[in-house]
Design an enzyme around this catalytic site. Structure first.
Site, PDB file in Angstrom:
ATOM      1  N   SER A   1      -4.596  15.865  -9.620  1.00 21.68           N
ATOM      2  CA  SER A   1      -4.098  17.237  -9.426  1.00 21.68           C
ATOM      3  C   SER A   1      -4.300  18.105 -10.663  1.00 21.68           C
ATOM      4  CB  SER A   1      -2.604  17.198  -9.084  1.00 21.68           C
ATOM      5  OG  SER A   1      -2.415  16.828  -7.752  1.00 21.68           O
TER       6      SER A   1
ATOM      7  N   LEU B   1       0.378  18.719 -15.058  1.00 18.79           N
ATOM      8  CA  LEU B   1       0.149  18.070 -16.357  1.00 18.79           C
ATOM      9  C   LEU B   1       0.477  16.583 -16.335  1.00 18.79           C
ATOM     10  CD1 LEU B   1       1.474  20.823 -18.817  1.00 18.79           C
ATOM     11  CD2 LEU B   1      -0.776  20.611 -17.755  1.00 18.79           C
ATOM     12  N   ALA B   2       1.557  16.204 -15.641  1.00 16.66           N
ATOM     13  CA  ALA B   2       1.928  14.785 -15.606  1.00 16.66           C
ATOM     14  C   ALA B   2       0.819  13.975 -14.930  1.00 16.66           C
ATOM     15  CB  ALA B   2       3.251  14.607 -14.869  1.00 16.66           C
TER      16      ALA B   2
ATOM     17  N   GLU C   1       1.582  25.120   0.512  1.00 16.98           N
ATOM     18  CA  GLU C   1       2.098  23.854  -0.047  1.00 16.98           C
ATOM     19  C   GLU C   1       3.558  23.636   0.337  1.00 16.98           C
ATOM     20  OE1 GLU C   1       0.386  21.711  -2.736  1.00 16.98           O
ATOM     21  OE2 GLU C   1      -1.494  22.623  -2.121  1.00 16.98           O
TER      22      GLU C   1
ATOM     23  N   ARG D   1      -1.674  27.407  -5.784  1.00 23.04           N
ATOM     24  CA  ARG D   1      -1.830  26.702  -4.508  1.00 23.04           C
ATOM     25  C   ARG D   1      -1.235  27.420  -3.294  1.00 23.04           C
ATOM     26  NH1 ARG D   1      -0.628  20.396  -5.407  1.00 23.04           N
ATOM     27  NH2 ARG D   1      -0.998  20.195  -7.641  1.00 23.04           N
TER      28      ARG D   1
ATOM     29  N   HIS E   1       3.681  24.510  -8.705  1.00 24.97           N
ATOM     30  CA  HIS E   1       4.495  25.018  -7.582  1.00 24.97           C
ATOM     31  C   HIS E   1       5.666  25.777  -8.196  1.00 24.97           C
ATOM     32  CE1 HIS E   1       3.038  21.361  -5.114  1.00 24.97           C
ATOM     33  NE2 HIS E   1       2.452  22.433  -4.638  1.00 24.97           N
TER      34      HIS E   1
ATOM     35  N   CYS F   1      11.024  17.380  -5.602  1.00 26.11           N
ATOM     36  CA  CYS F   1       9.741  17.202  -4.911  1.00 26.11           C
ATOM     37  C   CYS F   1       9.851  16.177  -3.799  1.00 26.11           C
ATOM     38  CB  CYS F   1       8.675  16.672  -5.864  1.00 26.11           C
ATOM     39  SG  CYS F   1       8.196  17.796  -7.145  1.00 26.11           S
TER      40      CYS F   1
HETATM   41  O1  SUG Z   1       0.693  17.866  -5.506  1.00 24.04           O
HETATM   42  N1  SUG Z   1       1.056  15.027  -7.531  1.00 24.04           N
HETATM   43  C1  SUG Z   1       1.661  16.005  -6.644  1.00 24.04           C
HETATM   44  C2  SUG Z   1       3.045  16.328  -7.094  1.00 24.04           C
HETATM   45  C3  SUG Z   1       3.762  17.186  -6.105  1.00 24.04           C
HETATM   46  C4  SUG Z   1       5.045  17.660  -6.611  1.00 24.04           C
HETATM   47  N2  SUG Z   1       5.669  18.486  -5.648  1.00 24.04           N
HETATM   48  C5  SUG Z   1       6.437  19.561  -5.908  1.00 24.04           C
HETATM   49  N3  SUG Z   1       6.488  20.121  -7.081  1.00 24.04           N
HETATM   50  N4  SUG Z   1       7.109  20.066  -4.936  1.00 24.04           N
HETATM   51  C6  SUG Z   1       0.796  17.258  -6.575  1.00 24.04           C
HETATM   52  O2  SUG Z   1       0.242  17.648  -7.618  1.00 24.04           O
HETATM   53  C7  SUG Z   1      -0.676  13.498  -8.224  1.00 24.04           C
HETATM   54  C8  SUG Z   1      -1.491  12.412  -7.598  1.00 24.04           C
HETATM   55  C9  SUG Z   1      -2.304  11.657  -8.586  1.00 24.04           C
HETATM   56  O3  SUG Z   1      -2.748  12.230  -9.585  1.00 24.04           O
HETATM   57  O4  SUG Z   1      -2.518  10.437  -8.341  1.00 24.04           O
HETATM   58  C10 SUG Z   1      -0.087  14.451  -7.205  1.00 24.04           C
HETATM   59  O5  SUG Z   1      -0.667  14.647  -6.163  1.00 24.04           O
END
Ligand code: SUG
Length: 446
Positions: free
Chosen positions: A22, A26-27, A174, A211, A247, A368
């Site tokens: 994604s 950042l994470a 989203e 998004r 988001h 989330c």
């Molecule tokens: O869409 N992460 C999700 C996290 C979604 C968080 N949702 C909200 N904030 N509501 C995303 O970015 C990471 C998957 C990966 O890198 O393996 C991911 O899809």
């Protein structure tokens, strides 16, 4: 009318992994390639659900989707048996196999946008599954999410579950991660705030993808039959998106009359608050808890995920409770702010911390993982009881996870065809536990 706010959490899937899929999250980017712990992740999610159930809230479960998602690989031209498809995709298009293997459906806040019957013209609860088309690995969720929501909310007299918006960037959607509902009481008419990151078309202002489009939000409000006077559309700030708020729920959360947000959440915070005030006129007095950059720098808000907390009304408590990620305690400015919040006499009475570390590493905090669904008495009676958490279901789901989930998953494990067999076996068993029938998943219907 009396109503409760239920939380439907996405159950973490067997392929929970750190794919770095994604951009702008950042994470997800920083943890790419780490070895994940699917069993631990699923048990963390279940423990969170059980805690809220024990606290007296209505808690639902959304089943994991099948992964790897073979229909995507087949559509991309891979043929043969399941094992041949996976082996060939691993050799020829590993990025596609990774996308097809993501467990991102677990973040149920992105599953759909929900408008309670108290806000809609026909008095029905309206749900629109999100098309999630900005990211390939999430664009494969919408159809199965629609099926899951139709299973959870049967009965056309009370519920309308819409298909996702057309799969075109104009309608990039989203789900509830960019939607907040404020109200005096859950069952009373409220104000629905829809936040977008951009208008349809390429946005040159931004480093990272936005998004959610305004056009998607307008379409959702129209199809849900919302009162235009009670609906607010607000633009996210480019600063927030480029700092990693992919988001709005990374920098803002609201419940009842309270909107809790970072000063950089919106392009124009005072305009947004004023629009909410006008929309809420004669319904309730909104309470704005704006956190300044000086108190909590945007970068700290995003790493700690302070705003990706659940803001809930706990039975027997007069003020709202903020259920925040444990990571908030580790970021100094945020930990200090949480102490201050608990000591204040504002709308948020206390902060509780929850461990969802496995999900957090992919950019998914407590908020989330859940989809909020306001249900009045009749809707609650009609909601599928097999998808609601209770003291019998919890140990069954934990045992199911213990039996079927791998303890660890390294990036290269996604190329193992055995993972697909393990997934299908597990989901067949889950259909028995949740009474989903034998044709709930595409692999069962193939
Ligand atoms: O869409 N992460 C999700 C996290 C979604 C968080 N949702 C909200 N904030 N509501 C995303 O970015 C990471 C998957 C990966 O890198 O393996 C991911 O899809």
């Amino acid at each position: 009318m009396k109503a409760v706010e239920a939380n439907y959490d996405g159950l973490v899937g067997l392929t929970h992994n750190y794919g770095g899929l994604s951009a702008g999250n950042l994470a997800s980017a920083n943890n790419k390639g780490l070895v994940s712990r699917p069993r631990e992740a699923a048990l963390q999610g279940l423990a969170k659900m059980k805690n809220l159930h024990d606290a007296g809230l209505v808690q639902g479960v959304l089943p994991p989707q099948e992964r790897p998602f073979l229909p995507l690989l087949r559509a991309a031209g891979f043929t043969g048996t399941n094992a041949q498809i996976i082996e060939s995709a691993a050799k020829n298009d590993l990025a596609l196999l990774r996308a097809a293997s993501s467990s991102a459906f677990m973040w149920a806040a992105n599953a759909a946008t929900i408008s309670p019957g108290a806000d809609t013209k026909d008095g029905r609860l309206h749900a629109s599954a999100a098309n999630l088309l900005t990211m390939l690995h999430r664009s494969i969720e919408g159809e199965q999410t629609t099926r899951a929501l139709r299973a959870a909310f049967p009965g056309a007299d009370l519920f309308t579950v819409h298909d996702p918006l057309p799969p075109q960037e104009t309608f990039a959607d989203e789900g509830a991660a960019n939607h907040v509902r404020l109200c005096a009481e859950h069952g009373a008419p409220g104000v629905e705030l829809f936040v977008h990151g951009r208008l349809a078309g390429f946005d040159a202002r931004l480093k990272f993808p936005a998004r959610q489009t305004l056009q998607a939000n307008q379409a959702l409000a129209r199809r849900h039959g919302l009162d235009a006077q009670r609906t607010v559309f607000a633009l996210q700030s480019a600063k927030a998106i480029d700092a990693g708020a992919f988001h709005n729920d990374v920098v803002c959360v609201g419940s009842k009359t309270c909107l809790f947000f970072h000063e950089h959440a919106f392009a124009d915070a005072s305009e947004t608050c004023e629009a909410i005030r006008i929309a809420a006129d004669d319904l309730f007095e909104p309470q704005f808890v704006q956190v300044s950059e000086q108190e909590v720098p945007l970068a700290d808000a995003i790493t700690s995920y302070l705003f990706n907390s659940m803001l809930v009304e706990m039975p027997g408590e007069a003020r709202l409770v903020l259920i925040a990620p444990g990571e908030c305690r580790k970021t100094e400015s945020v930990a200090r702010y949480c102490d201050k919040l608990s000591a204040s006499n504002g709308p948020i009475g206390r902060v509780e911390f929850v461990n969802v570390r496995q999900s957090m590493r992919n950019g998914g905090g407590p908020a989330c993982l859940r989809l909020r669904v306001v249900l009045n008495d009749a809707e609650r009676r009609a909601a599928n009881p097999d998808m609601l958490m209770n003291d019998r279901l919890y140990p069954k789901l934990c045992a199911w996870v213990e039996k079927h989930y791998r303890e660890e998953l390294a990036p290269e494990d996604l190329t193992d065809p055995a993972l697909c067999i393990e997934g299908q076996t597990a989901l067949d068993a889950l259909c028995g536990i949740l009474n989903l029938g034998s044709g709930f998943y595409p692999f069962q219907r193939a």
